[in-house]
Write an enzyme that holds these catalytic residues in place. Structure first.
Site, PDB file in Angstrom:
ATOM      1  N   ARG A 136      19.556 113.947  59.843  1.00 35.92           N
ATOM      2  CA  ARG A 136      19.012 113.003  60.350  1.00 35.92           C
ATOM      3  C   ARG A 136      18.788 111.665  59.730  1.00 35.92           C
ATOM      4  O   ARG A 136      18.353 110.763  60.759  1.00 35.92           O
ATOM      5  CB  ARG A 136      17.305 114.303  60.709  1.00 35.92           C
ATOM      6  CG  ARG A 136      16.967 115.354  61.085  1.00 35.92           C
ATOM      7  CD  ARG A 136      17.132 115.566  63.268  1.00 35.92           C
ATOM      8  NE  ARG A 136      16.393 114.402  62.540  1.00 35.92           N
ATOM      9  CZ  ARG A 136      16.860 113.996  64.563  1.00 35.92           C
ATOM     10  NH1 ARG A 136      18.342 114.286  64.859  1.00 35.92           N
ATOM     11  NH2 ARG A 136      16.333 112.953  64.621  1.00 35.92           N
ATOM     12  N   CYS A 188      10.168 109.892  52.430  1.00 33.93           N
ATOM     13  CA  CYS A 188       9.405 108.817  53.261  1.00 33.93           C
ATOM     14  C   CYS A 188       8.303 108.753  52.948  1.00 33.93           C
ATOM     15  O   CYS A 188       7.325 108.291  53.077  1.00 33.93           O
ATOM     16  CB  CYS A 188       9.547 109.770  55.026  1.00 33.93           C
ATOM     17  SG  CYS A 188       9.066 111.647  54.495  1.00 33.93           S
ATOM     18  N   THR A 208       4.987 120.084  47.832  1.00 40.06           N
ATOM     19  CA  THR A 208       4.933 119.264  47.821  1.00 40.06           C
ATOM     20  C   THR A 208       5.561 118.455  45.782  1.00 40.06           C
ATOM     21  O   THR A 208       4.942 119.156  45.423  1.00 40.06           O
ATOM     22  CB  THR A 208       4.101 117.899  48.777  1.00 40.06           C
ATOM     23  OG1 THR A 208       4.705 116.679  48.806  1.00 40.06           O
ATOM     24  CG2 THR A 208       2.934 118.278  47.850  1.00 40.06           C
ATOM     25  N   LYS A 209       6.211 117.621  45.915  1.00 38.88           N
ATOM     26  CA  LYS A 209       6.798 116.756  44.792  1.00 38.88           C
ATOM     27  C   LYS A 209       6.159 115.193  45.210  1.00 38.88           C
ATOM     28  O   LYS A 209       6.180 114.398  44.308  1.00 38.88           O
ATOM     29  CB  LYS A 209       7.694 116.565  44.165  1.00 38.88           C
ATOM     30  CG  LYS A 209       8.472 118.339  44.093  1.00 38.88           C
ATOM     31  CD  LYS A 209       9.483 118.108  43.559  1.00 38.88           C
ATOM     32  CE  LYS A 209      10.129 119.194  43.627  1.00 38.88           C
ATOM     33  NZ  LYS A 209      11.769 119.878  42.787  1.00 38.88           N
TER      34      LYS A 209
END
Length: 338
Positions: free
Chosen positions: A12, A155, A213-214
């Protein structure tokens, strides 16, 4: 002379980087010399030309043997699983953009350099031992010639860091929480299937799915002073692209909604032009598809409670915005010297 780059991993982000290069008109500055991807050349050409999120690619694309033709440009295709075997020296590669999602350690970066690349930019967060982690628009000016192995962060980090910086400078952030409302990704199954994360065993199109999530660590990587002062959670939603981030921060100085929006709108038109955008239109997620900004502030959703708690909603195209920042950071790395 154009910077000679290679893309390692043509998924992607890798494909978005190539498309963004052609669509942004920066081919005089950056030349894609080679792409390393284990998938078939036929599949690579097809998915570059036809994309479910970003539509048809405007350039003519064809594949012959080990070459990808994009317009009049010829890009060498490589199908090599071992970094140490990649011909970066032979091809005179200045910067490898590693978009594989597999590699990200100092050792991986050194392997690219040992294969002949002058510098490496990872398209995802890396370890603490990398030379630098860059959020373009915030700290890219700190890049030095000796920074050979660099991460472009994530992102979501690129989306939220500029907003945090602006709010902190203006009002003094004491602490904050972040909720990422993220489109589904290719580590989620179409129908229920096995995964080490039991929530990600479930069909991506049927549920809102909490995932680890980090992002909090990513925030403190850029701003160490916020260590233990930010927490983050993330949910995946049944859309294929575009992400929203709900940012809440407690601040020292009293403030109102109008002041916050004025600050963010001014930044979008000034210091962060091209990185941050601002809107008060009644838009939904699909309206931000293919938007090149790292962050788009939705001013209609800004809230302030008790003059010291600010909540903002920030959109980003988690593919396209990030791909454009990969190109920006590549140019910044080259400008810093080889």
């Amino acid at each position: 002379m154009a910077i000679r780059i290679a893309i390692n991993g043509f998924g992607r982000i890798g494909r978005s980087v190539l498309r963004a290069l052609y669509e942004s008109g920066r081919r005089a500055e950056i030349s894609v010399v080679a792409i390393n991807e284990l998938a078939s050349a036929e599949g690579m050409a097809h998915l570059l030309k036809y994309d479910s999120s970003h539509g048809r690619f405007a350039w003519d694309v064809r594949q012959e043997c080990d070459s990808l033709y994009v317009g009049d440009d010829i890009i060498r295709l490589i199908h090599q699983s071992e970094i140490e075997q990649l011909p970066w020296s032979e091809l005179g590669i200045d910067v490898v953009l590693d978009c594989s999602g597999v590699y990200g350690s100092r050792e991986d970066g050194e392997a690219h350099v040992a294969s002949g690349a002058k510098k490496v930019l990872f398209a995802h967060p890396g370890g603490h031992d990398l030379d630098a982690t860059v959020v373009y628009g915030v700290n890219h000016q700190d890049l030095r010639a000796e920074h050979r192995i660099v991460s472009n962060a994530s992102c979501t980090t690129n989306c939220i860091i500029p907003i945090i910086q602006l709010l902190d400078i203006a009002y003094g952030i004491e602490s904050g929480t972040v909720t990422t409302i993220h489109s589904s990704m290719n580590d989620q199954p179409v129908i229920d299937a096995y995964h080490q994360d039991l929530r990600r065993t479930r069909a991506a199109s049927q549920s809102i799915i909490p995932v680890d999530t980090k992002l909090a660590a990513g925030i403190t990587r850029i701003f160490p002073k916020f260590c233990d002062r930010f927490e983050a959670i993330s949910v995946r939603v049944p859309t294929i692209n575009v992400t929203a981030i709900d940012l809440s921060v407690s601040v020292t100085h009293p403030v109102g909604v109008a002041e916050v929006n004025q600050l963010l709108q001014k930044a979008a038109r000034g210091a962060f032009r091209g990185i941050v955008d601002y809107t008060e239109l009644p838009l939904v997620s699909m309206d931000f598809n293919h938007d090149p900004h790292s962050a788009i502030v939705d001013g209609t959703q800004t809230r302030v409670s008790g003059q010291h708690l600010i909540k903002t909603l920030v959109w980003c195209d988690n593919e396209w915005g990030f791909a454009n920042r990969m190109l920006d950071t590549t140019l910044a790395m080259a400008k810093s010297g080889f």
